[in-house]
Write a protein that holds these residues in place. Structure first.
Motif, PDB file in Angstrom:
ATOM      1  N   THR A   1      77.326  40.876 -42.617  1.00 18.12           N
ATOM      2  CA  THR A   1      76.039  41.573 -42.622  1.00 18.12           C
ATOM      3  C   THR A   1      75.048  40.803 -43.486  1.00 18.12           C
ATOM      4  OG1 THR A   1      76.334  42.953 -44.598  1.00 18.12           O
ATOM      5  CG2 THR A   1      77.316  43.748 -42.539  1.00 18.12           C
ATOM      6  N   LEU A   2      73.845  41.330 -43.569  1.00 19.05           N
ATOM      7  CA  LEU A   2      72.832  40.727 -44.426  1.00 19.05           C
ATOM      8  C   LEU A   2      73.266  40.711 -45.886  1.00 19.05           C
ATOM      9  CD1 LEU A   2      69.644  42.364 -42.846  1.00 19.05           C
ATOM     10  CD2 LEU A   2      70.504  40.029 -42.496  1.00 19.05           C
ATOM     11  N   MET A   3      74.224  41.587 -46.251  1.00 21.46           N
ATOM     12  CA  MET A   3      74.717  41.654 -47.625  1.00 21.46           C
ATOM     13  C   MET A   3      75.920  40.745 -47.867  1.00 21.46           C
ATOM     14  SD  MET A   3      72.790  43.692 -49.356  1.00 21.46           S
ATOM     15  CE  MET A   3      73.803  44.069 -50.785  1.00 21.46           C
ATOM     16  N   VAL A  60      67.252  36.628 -51.133  1.00 18.16           N
ATOM     17  CA  VAL A  60      66.769  37.921 -51.600  1.00 18.16           C
ATOM     18  C   VAL A  60      66.764  38.867 -50.403  1.00 18.16           C
ATOM     19  CG1 VAL A  60      64.852  39.231 -52.592  1.00 18.16           C
ATOM     20  CG2 VAL A  60      65.299  36.892 -53.369  1.00 18.16           C
ATOM     21  N   LEU A  61      67.259  40.084 -50.623  1.00 21.81           N
ATOM     22  CA  LEU A  61      67.252  41.087 -49.556  1.00 21.81           C
ATOM     23  C   LEU A  61      66.827  42.427 -50.141  1.00 21.81           C
ATOM     24  CD1 LEU A  61      67.957  41.969 -46.635  1.00 21.81           C
ATOM     25  CD2 LEU A  61      70.259  42.472 -47.466  1.00 21.81           C
ATOM     26  N   ARG A  63      67.529  49.254 -52.023  1.00 22.07           N
ATOM     27  CA  ARG A  63      68.526  48.327 -52.544  1.00 22.07           C
ATOM     28  C   ARG A  63      67.907  46.929 -52.660  1.00 22.07           C
ATOM     29  NH1 ARG A  63      73.046  51.398 -52.514  1.00 22.07           N
ATOM     30  NH2 ARG A  63      73.485  52.772 -50.734  1.00 22.07           N
ATOM     31  N   VAL A  64      68.022  46.365 -53.855  1.00 18.70           N
ATOM     32  CA  VAL A  64      67.508  45.025 -54.127  1.00 18.70           C
ATOM     33  C   VAL A  64      68.703  44.112 -54.374  1.00 18.70           C
ATOM     34  CG1 VAL A  64      66.131  43.586 -55.661  1.00 18.70           C
ATOM     35  CG2 VAL A  64      65.378  45.916 -55.134  1.00 18.70           C
ATOM     36  N   ALA A  69      56.436  39.692 -56.015  1.00 22.76           N
ATOM     37  CA  ALA A  69      57.610  39.471 -56.870  1.00 22.76           C
ATOM     38  C   ALA A  69      58.757  38.864 -56.067  1.00 22.76           C
ATOM     39  CB  ALA A  69      58.041  40.786 -57.506  1.00 22.76           C
ATOM     40  N   THR A  70      58.911  39.329 -54.844  1.00 24.88           N
ATOM     41  CA  THR A  70      59.975  38.807 -53.977  1.00 24.88           C
ATOM     42  C   THR A  70      59.723  37.350 -53.613  1.00 24.88           C
ATOM     43  OG1 THR A  70      60.344  41.014 -53.059  1.00 24.88           O
ATOM     44  CG2 THR A  70      61.193  39.151 -51.798  1.00 24.88           C
TER      45      THR A  70
END
Length: 445
Positions: free
Chosen positions: A283-285, A407-408, A419-420, A393-394
């Motif tokens: 997944t993206l995580m 960064v997600l 969720r950061v 900031a991202t």
């Protein structure tokens, strides 16, 4: 696709007594599902639950609704989510229903449906149920009312199924395993599976009382498992979440082994045995370390959106068999139709036995990138992800990371959280970057 009113990516969830999870709503849901599902087949629905105290109340409400629609309810009692998926197929039921909020605290609960094939309901069926919810509740004539009964051997059937996914020529004899069941639905299942395969087990999180599910135990909090593995000098530990569809392991030195590492071990073992079909879905995580490690082995890898529904969609699209989330959802389509913590854990154990390597040695093949996740409670009045300050900031962090990190930012699918996630090569930098973005999100919620 029509807009959904009740169903999310993982069924229907909420705080019991508020939002959708009230007895009245659940009874109407049972009736609406019964109306849709009663148009074909056996008119039988399997109902399982985890150990939350509210499960008894919601179970009765579902039964009443299904009966009013003319469907029979077959109760399994406390049973892992993947067990309900398996038993739905075994008993040729129209559908399976799980009353659980998975890894959430006891005061939450939810409803998850499985099709007759043990998979999540198709979108058109969920939308049809939502459409029925808008109609006034009516009752079939008395002679057609549904009946309820209990399946007494449900646990035994699932235990035998789990054991059947472990190679016949291997044994867990000589291994000491700490088993943490999160005071959840696997408390009477997992210990028997591992014991009957020959292991010496020490249990924690196996004394549910209705309100202690996932409380400082289980796959969402492995500190107790880590301490117990070291105290007992165990070979490894395994932690399941409240409904048994997640698994996290702990090696002999107390190191956490997450869903990414578990999927990597299983995929590498399948490659070694010549049984790997295709690649792996993350997944993206998913940690960048998994992507790099699989690439080094020549194993294809793709990312799906966060959520086991999306992992499953990507597996089916590619005709692959192995998918996982780092939170511990591991899907092995050659053995199960949904995430199954016990079955995934058994495949890692088989690799340990066959390779004569420890869990640490197996997981060391994949170097994890430092990854920090910050959760910020989201009230919903504003969308912080659209804030110029958050975007700036991202972008600043992404520029500093370059090609060596990610960064997600995303909204949780199960809780009111933003969720950061920040990932990179330097742990101290990653932590500070995550805090910087989290601060911007907090200030703009």
């Amino acid at each position: 696709m029509a807009e959904r009113k009740f169903f999310g990516t993982d069924g229907i969830r909420g705080l019991v007594g508020e939002g959708p999870i009230t007895p009245e709503f659940v009874m109407k849901l049972g009736w609406a599902a019964g109306r849709v599902l009663s148009k074909t087949g056996t008119k039988k629905v399997l109902i399982g639950k985890d150990t939350r105290i509210s499960g008894y109340m919601l179970e009765s409400a579902l039964e009443a609704g299904l009966a009013a629609a003319g469907l029979k309810a077959a109760f399994t009692g406390p049973m892992p989510t993947p067990a309900v998926a398996y038993l739905t197929r075994t008993f040729r039921a129209e559908a399976g229903i799980v009353i659980s909020a998975s890894h959430n605290p006891y005061h939450d609960n939810g409803i998850k449906f499985f099709s007759a094939q043990g998979t999540k309901l198709p979108d058109d069926v969920e939308l049809a149920i939502e459409a029925e919810m808008e109609k006034p509740l009516t009752c079939v004539e008395s002679a057609l009312l549904g009946k309820a009964y209990r399946i007494d051997d449900a646990a035994g059937r699932y235990i035998e199924f789990c054991k059947g996914t472990f190679p016949n020529h291997l044994s867990l004899e000589g291994f000491k395993i700490v088993v943490d069941c999160a005071h959840g639905a696997t408390y009477h299942i997992a210990p028997k599976v591992f014991t009957e395969l020959g292991a010496e087990i020490i249990t924690i999180g196996c004394e549910p009382n209705g309100i202690n599910i996932n409380d400082k135990v289980g796959a969402t909090d492995v500190a107790a498992l880590q301490a117990k593995v070291l105290e007992e000098k165990a070979d490894f530990g395994i932690a399941l979440d409240g409904d048994g569809d997640r698994v996290i392991m702990v090696d002999e030195l107390g190191n956490k082994v997450d869903g990414d590492q578990i999927a990597y071990i299983i995929a590498r073992d399948a490659l070694r045995c010549g049984e790997l079909k295709g690649g792996v879905v993350g997944t993206l995580m998913t940690n960048m370390g998994m992507e790099v490690a699989l690439k080094n082995l020549g194993i294809p890898f793709v990312r799906a959106k966060v959520g086991d529904r999306y992992v499953m969609e990507e597996l089916l699209r590619n005709n692959w068999l192995i998918g996982a989330e780092n939170s511990g959802h591991v899907i092995l389509l050659d053995k199960v139709t949904t995430g199954d913590g016990i079955v995934a854990g058994l495949q890692v154990m088989a690799s340990i036995v066959a390779s004569k390597m420890s869990l640490k040695e197996l997981s060391d093949g994949m170097t994890m990138f430092p990854q920090v996740l910050e959760n910020i409670r989201f009230k919903g009045e504003n969308d912080p992800l659209q804030s110029e300050a958050v975007i700036a900031a991202t972008q600043a962090v992404e520029q500093k990371l370059g090609d060596n990190g990610r960064v997600l930012l995303r909204k949780s699918g199960t809780e009111p959280l933003i969720r950061v996630m920040v990932e990179g090569q330097n742990a101290a930098d990653v932590k500070q970057f995550a805090l910087d973005i989290a601060k911007a999100v907090q200030e703009n919620c």
